[in-house]
Design an enzyme around this catalytic site. Structure first.
Site, short mmCIF file in Angstrom:
data_model
loop_
_atom_site.label_atom_id
_atom_site.label_comp_id
_atom_site.label_asym_id
_atom_site.label_seq_id
_atom_site.Cartn_x
_atom_site.Cartn_y
_atom_site.Cartn_z
N SER A 29 0.83 -1.21 0.00
CA SER A 29 0.00 0.00 0.00
C SER A 29 0.87 1.26 0.00
O SER A 29 0.64 2.20 -0.76
CB SER A 29 -0.90 0.02 1.24
OG SER A 29 -1.82 -1.04 1.18
N ARG A 33 1.67 4.22 -3.07
CA ARG A 33 1.45 5.64 -2.75
C ARG A 33 2.74 6.44 -2.83
O ARG A 33 2.72 7.60 -3.25
CB ARG A 33 0.84 5.74 -1.34
CG ARG A 33 -0.63 5.29 -1.30
CD ARG A 33 -1.07 5.00 0.11
NE ARG A 33 -2.49 4.70 0.27
CZ ARG A 33 -3.08 3.55 0.00
NH1 ARG A 33 -2.35 2.53 -0.48
NH2 ARG A 33 -4.37 3.37 0.19
N GLY A 101 -5.11 -3.88 -8.33
CA GLY A 101 -6.31 -3.09 -8.03
C GLY A 101 -5.94 -1.76 -7.40
O GLY A 101 -6.48 -0.71 -7.77
N ARG A 129 -12.72 -6.86 -11.94
CA ARG A 129 -12.99 -6.20 -10.65
C ARG A 129 -13.83 -4.92 -10.82
O ARG A 129 -13.69 -4.21 -11.80
CB ARG A 129 -11.66 -5.93 -9.94
CG ARG A 129 -10.94 -7.24 -9.65
CD ARG A 129 -9.66 -7.06 -8.91
NE ARG A 129 -9.90 -6.57 -7.56
CZ ARG A 129 -8.94 -6.26 -6.72
NH1 ARG A 129 -7.68 -6.39 -7.09
NH2 ARG A 129 -9.22 -5.84 -5.52
N ASP A 328 -6.98 -8.32 3.80
CA ASP A 328 -6.19 -9.18 2.91
C ASP A 328 -5.70 -10.46 3.60
O ASP A 328 -5.05 -11.30 2.97
CB ASP A 328 -4.97 -8.40 2.38
CG ASP A 328 -5.39 -7.27 1.44
OD1 ASP A 328 -6.47 -7.38 0.82
OD2 ASP A 328 -4.65 -6.28 1.34
N ARG A 401 -2.47 -14.17 -2.98
CA ARG A 401 -2.68 -14.55 -1.58
C ARG A 401 -3.32 -15.93 -1.43
O ARG A 401 -3.10 -16.60 -0.43
CB ARG A 401 -3.49 -13.48 -0.84
CG ARG A 401 -2.77 -12.13 -0.82
CD ARG A 401 -3.28 -11.21 0.25
NE ARG A 401 -2.98 -9.82 -0.08
CZ ARG A 401 -1.79 -9.24 0.07
NH1 ARG A 401 -0.77 -9.91 0.57
NH2 ARG A 401 -1.61 -7.98 -0.27
C1 S3P Z 1 -5.54 -1.33 -0.24
C2 S3P Z 1 -6.83 -1.39 0.21
C3 S3P Z 1 -7.60 -2.64 0.30
C4 S3P Z 1 -6.69 -3.87 0.21
C5 S3P Z 1 -5.66 -3.72 -0.87
C6 S3P Z 1 -4.78 -2.52 -0.62
C7 S3P Z 1 -4.88 -0.01 -0.31
O1 S3P Z 1 -8.53 -2.69 -0.77
O2 S3P Z 1 -7.45 -5.02 -0.01
O3 S3P Z 1 -4.84 -4.87 -0.94
O4 S3P Z 1 -3.64 0.03 -0.47
O5 S3P Z 1 -5.57 1.01 -0.23
P1 S3P Z 1 -9.98 -1.99 -0.66
O6 S3P Z 1 -9.82 -0.53 -0.67
O7 S3P Z 1 -10.72 -2.47 -1.88
O8 S3P Z 1 -10.58 -2.52 0.60
#
Ligand code: S3P
Length: 446
Positions: A29, A33, A101, A129, A328, A401
């Protein structure tokens, strides 16, 4: 865009006690960012400990296409020379996020807040998705979805707004990605944007906005929620980002050490931001032996070494309001629950259906394939633990995962556990197999 690859089946074999000290890669994450903040900051952002997984590398390439100079200067050490807010370039090619995603949704926010048009695409998993959850608020802010696949899915073409409209938005699902997309779009808005979430989700975007000098306020909202207020058009100041070790990756050696008899390991420097620690909380309730030593702050996040020894686990009831802080980690918790005495009920897992795979179905199928008694009831997963037979081959559905969780199962089950494809492990944890081998775990091609 074609993402076909040759599947690489793997097998997790029964291990004797795991031993040793390891450090898992940087947090996914924060890594995504960090690159995006680099793009949105004029000047040079230095990053240390970046996760060099496929997902994050895809975000790096997207930043390049949007005008940043993204440079690798050493292992995990990266430099991003950004364009700054308001100065992104129209990309010359498709922004291809592969399996990611997070990268795709966060970048939709960035693009939505700029007067440029970009096409987003990804692999077969990402194309399934839902993106509407992100597009809905971005359209309210003035962006336009010019082309999209059925149901607001990738590939899609997004035309951003050069003067995004400030909004007050309450996220309809607990999602840090949706929250962050709105905040990124709001960065180039002439006014102040508010995002309200009923359940607090990971707050890395908010923390990093403050770290880069934006005017942001985070207040409690209701029982579990937060209200975030961000003033648009700040001048972000280049700052160093030190990426702590990813608790979602640490989850795999952690659970492995709990279920393999005789194990005693240390996982170093794992981020213990309270919005990410639901798995550890749950495992402690299950009777896990986890010691926290050397707690310190690294790059603005609290981190700790985890000493983990093999444990007799008991089944527990995991409340739905804990789900965002371990969203996760349910696949690997389900594996831990398979070895626990008694029943574990994991509540409120509807979001698992829209992850890299339908994780609720994929986990359930994997458990059944390995002789574990488990049911889905509504949005809950129920696992009856005990001795695990193993011997199954698990369909991973392009989900890293799912692959890692069931390979961990194989380390402690009576017969080995196979997964049909380990390729996707490289998206988040490219060193998973050698790191587990260093602890004494045999995960081998089949
Ligand atoms: C994440 C948020 C989560 C998580 C993903 C990472 C992020 O998803 O499942 O692996 O970095 O903001 P969601 O925002 O769909 O819950």
């Amino acid at each position: 865009m074609s993402h076909s690859h040759n599947p690489a089946p793997l097998i997790g074999h029964r291990a004797a006690g795991l031993k040793g000290r390891v450090r898992v890669p940087g947090d996914k994450s924060i890594s995504h960012r960090a690159l995006i903040f680099g793009l949105l900051t004029r000047g040079t952002t230095e990053i240390e400990g970046l996760l060099e997984g496929e997902d994050v590398l895809a975000t790096g390439r997207a930043c390049t296409l949007l005008g940043a100079k993204v440079e690798r200067v050493g292992t995990g050490a990266w430099r991003v020379a950004g364009t700054g807010i308001g100065s992104l370039l129209p990309p010359k090619g498709v922004l291809d996020f592969g399996n990611a995603g997070t990268g795709s949704r966060l970048m939709m926010g960035v693009v939505a807040g700029h007067g440029i048009t970009a096409t987003f695409d990804g692999d077969a998993s990402l194309r399934k998705r839902p993106m509407r959850r992100v597009l809905d608020p971005l359209v309210k802010m003035g962006a336009e979805v010019v082309e999209q696949a059925e149901g607001g899915r990738l590939p899609l073409k997004l035309a951003g707004a050069s003067d995004p409209i400030p909004v007050s938005y309450e996220t309809p699902v607990a999602s840090a990605q949706v929250k962050s997309a709105v905040l990124f779009a709001a960065l180039n808005s002439p006014g102040t944007t508010t995002v309200i979430e009923k359940e607090a989700t990971r707050d890395h975007t908010e923390k990093m906005l403050a770290h880069f000098g934006a005017d942001i306020k985070v207040e409690p909202h209701g029982q579990h929620g937060r209200k975030i207020t961000l003033k648009g058009r700040p001048e972000l100041h280049p700052n160093k980002v030190i990426v702590p070790a990813d608790p979602s990756s640490a989850a795999f050696p952690l659970v492995a050490a709990l279920i393999v008899p005789g194990s005693d390991i240390v996982i170093e420097g794992v981020m213990d931001n309270p919005l990410r620690t639901g798995l550890v909380t749950t495992l402690l309730e299950m009777g896990a032996n986890i010691e926290f030593t050397n707690r310190r702050t690294e790059g603005g996040e609290s981190v700790t070494d985890l000493r983990v020894t093999a444990s007799d686990l008991r089944g527990v009831d995991v409340p739905a309001d804990r789900a965002p802080s371990m969203i996760d980690e349910f696949p690997v918790l389900a594996v831990a629950a398979s070895f626990a005495k008694g029943t574990t009920r994991m509540r409120g897992l509807s979001e698992l259906r829209v992850k890299e795979s339908d994780r609720l179905a994929a986990v359930h199928a994997g458990l059944i394939a390995n002789g574990v008694d488990a049911q889905i009831e509504g949005d809950d997963l129920i696992v009856h633990g005990g001795a695990v037979r193993g011997g199954g081959e698990v369909a991973t559905h392009l989900d890293h995962r799912i692959a890692m969780s069931f390979l961990v199962m194989g380390l402690a089950s009576q017969s080995p556990v196979g997964v049909d494809d380990g390729t996707m492990i490289a998206t988040s944890f490219p060193t998973f197999v050698p790191l587990m081998a260093a602890l004494g775990a045999e995960i081998l091609p089949s």
